[in-house]
Design an enzyme around this catalytic site. Structure first.
Site, mmCIF file in Angstrom:
data_model
loop_
_atom_site.group_PDB
_atom_site.id
_atom_site.type_symbol
_atom_site.label_atom_id
_atom_site.label_comp_id
_atom_site.label_asym_id
_atom_site.label_seq_id
_atom_site.Cartn_x
_atom_site.Cartn_y
_atom_site.Cartn_z
ATOM 1 N N SER A 236 -2.184 -0.443 -1.197
ATOM 2 C CA SER A 236 -0.885 0.076 -0.768
ATOM 3 C C SER A 236 -0.344 -0.884 0.280
ATOM 4 C CB SER A 236 -1.054 1.456 -0.160
ATOM 5 O OG SER A 236 -1.725 1.308 1.083
ATOM 6 N N LYS A 237 0.918 -0.683 0.672
ATOM 7 C CA LYS A 237 1.515 -1.571 1.680
ATOM 8 C C LYS A 237 0.697 -1.545 2.961
ATOM 9 C CE LYS A 237 5.879 -2.738 0.175
ATOM 10 N NZ LYS A 237 6.596 -1.918 -0.765
ATOM 11 N N ARG A 238 0.203 -0.358 3.282
ATOM 12 C CA ARG A 238 -0.564 -0.208 4.521
ATOM 13 C C ARG A 238 -1.828 -1.075 4.489
ATOM 14 N NH1 ARG A 238 -4.554 3.260 5.653
ATOM 15 N NH2 ARG A 238 -4.278 4.107 3.577
ATOM 16 N N ASP A 239 -2.450 -1.206 3.308
ATOM 17 C CA ASP A 239 -3.676 -1.992 3.302
ATOM 18 C C ASP A 239 -3.467 -3.461 3.000
ATOM 19 O OD1 ASP A 239 -5.284 0.606 2.409
ATOM 20 O OD2 ASP A 239 -4.236 -0.024 0.614
ATOM 21 N N GLY A 240 -2.282 -3.923 2.942
ATOM 22 C CA GLY A 240 -2.158 -5.369 2.763
ATOM 23 C C GLY A 240 -1.283 -5.764 1.602
#
Ligand code: GLU
Length: 467
Positions: A236-240
């Site tokens: 996801s965007k949060r993880d990279g």
């Protein structure tokens, strides 16, 4: 033959670490074999491509030092060439025009699905020799035999031609589709090795068939597995999955990110730290894992800390200065950045943390950290701080030795422990309870700022005790 690899991102989303790892593997492959690395922007999807995404590709690659020998080539500038090849395929009988309506195609698809079969075009127009100008153009895929993809990571993967239908290579408006453009480019650009995500494996037999139809040799392929979240899910965007430049803005060094990415799915014994030169000489695509790997943010921080600690100060100068700029901190108002790096580089995991923990050198703070003030700026320390103020004020040379002995002497005279004096002093001059050693902190802060802030700290305690 000279090895030529390429990185061919589509600028339809912002380049993220999954794409960068593909770029890195292609770049390493080329460097390892003293070959060439080509950058190609696959921007034919004009509706979904953005200038911002192109810029992130160019800036991201430059930031990481993944330099290209040729390019960037833009597919939108090659439409004339694709048209030429499509015409050649039509003339040689390897492609044909198709006027099947959407209604008909939907019907074929629905029927196949209800039988539990894979939906595929049934080839109705294949032998009609249509000449309609606004028809789509399909590639005449061989109907029998199979295509073996000798993949350098996945091994031999066999596809039956009977499973592949006649794919559209030009839409009704004449614009070429992905599988055609990629083949024309890989052929024209003399690409010898295609390294890309395994989401493209299913396209490969189709591409090999087009190469064959054009009488060209297909490159070698290596399809590398996805990068997953720590929980083993899609990133996801949060993880990279956000822009790769976010890592730069978060204070990650390029060397650390590349070292981290090279180890996602590739290994050499149990070695964890690889300089760029070591990666180039050790990298072998055959050692890339077939299974997906999960990101590990703690490991990235660990590597980043390693690279910060071991970097020459001058290498940290520009990235740290850029981060201060990003934070709107005026670095004219405080110590030289190189001096700052000297005292902070052993202490932080990221350059952003380094910048954040150094803002007090440049900006006066409005408030003390509440806990630190409660604990350390207390009436009992008022007199010692006043005495220390005088002693620091009288120093003629502002260096670590003098600063240290002034603090020690005050503590000795008043028979209190050095730490009992140094910590309130730290809170008074930095606003919080954490900073580099007190003598380094004061030295870089300078005598004027130190005295001004210490005076404020003393007043703070006085106001506190009188209220
Ligand atoms: N443009 C494709 C993508 O970004 C990659 C094509 C390729 O590497 O062949 O997914």
């Amino acid at each position: 033959m000279k090895i030529r690899t390429r990185f061919a991102p589509s600028p339809t989303g912002l380049l993220h670490i999954g794409g960068i790892r593909t770029a890195l593997f292609s770049w390493l492959y080329a460097k390892h074999h003293k070959g060439q690395f080509i950058l190609r922007i696959e921007d034919t999807d004009r509706e979904r491509s953005t200038d911002e995404a192109v810029q992130v590709i160019l800036d991201g690659m430059a930031w990481l030092g993944l330099d290209h020998d040729e390019g960037p080539f833009y597919q939108t500038q090659r439409f004339g060439r694709y048209k030429e090849v499509i015409n050649e395929l039509l003339e040689n009988g390897h492609a044909y025009r198709c006027i099947c309506s959407k209604v008909r195609l939907d019907k074929i698809r629905d029927e196949a699905m209800s039988r539990g079969d894979k939906p595929r075009y049934d080839g109705l127009c294949r032998s009609l020799n249509l000449t309609d100008e606004n028809a789509v153009i399909r590639f005449k895929n061989p109907t029998d035999g199979d295509v073996v993809v000798s993949d350098q990571v996945q091994g031999d993967v066999i596809f039956e031609n009977s499973e592949l239908d006649d794919l559209i290579i030009a839409r009704s408006d004449g614009s070429p589709t992905y599988n055609l453009t990629v083949v024309v480019d890989d052929m024209d650009m003399g690409i010898t090795e295609v390294i890309r995500g395994d989401d493209h494996l299913n396209n490969t037999p189709r591409q090999i068939n087009i190469f064959n139809a054009l009488g060209a040799k297909a490159p070698n392929y290596a399809h590398i597995p996805m990068i997953l979240s720590p929980e083993g899910k899609k990133l996801s965007k949060r993880d990279g999955a956000a822009s790769v430049l976010q890592y730069r803005d978060d204070g990650i060094l390029p060397e650390a990110l590349l070292n981290y990415l090279v180890r996602l799915g590739w290994s050499k014994g149990d070695q964890e730290i690889f300089s760029i030169d070591e990666m180039v000489s050790a990298f072998d695509i055959k050692d890339v894992n077939k299974s997906a790997s999960s990101i590990n943010p703690d490991k990235l921080l660990w590597l980043n800390q390693h690279y910060i600690k071991n970097a020459e100060n001058k290498l940290l100068l520009k990235p740290l200065t850029d981060l201060f700029l990003l934070m709107n901190i005026n670095i004219e108002n405080g110590p030289e950045i190189e001096d700052l790096i000297d005292i902070q580089k052993q202490r932080t995991e990221t350059l952003k943390e380094m910048a954040e923990q150094s803002t007090f050198f440049y900006n006066d703070f409005e408030e003390y950290d509440a806990n630190a003030a409660k604990k350390h700026l207390r009436p009992v320390i008022l007199e010692p701080l006043k005495q220390l103020y005088d002693s620091l004020k009288s120093l003629e040379t502002w260096d670590n030795d003098n600063i240290k002995s002034a603090i020690e002497k005050t503590a000795n005279d008043l028979e209190i422990k050095m730490g009992k004096l140094a910590q309130p002093l730290r809170v008074a001059v930095t606003g919080a309870g954490v900073s580099p050693s007190i003598d380094d902190t004061l030295r870089l802060l300078g005598q004027d700022k130190t005295l001004k802030r210490l005076r404020k700290g003393i007043e703070f305690i006085e106001n506190r005790s009188s209220s």
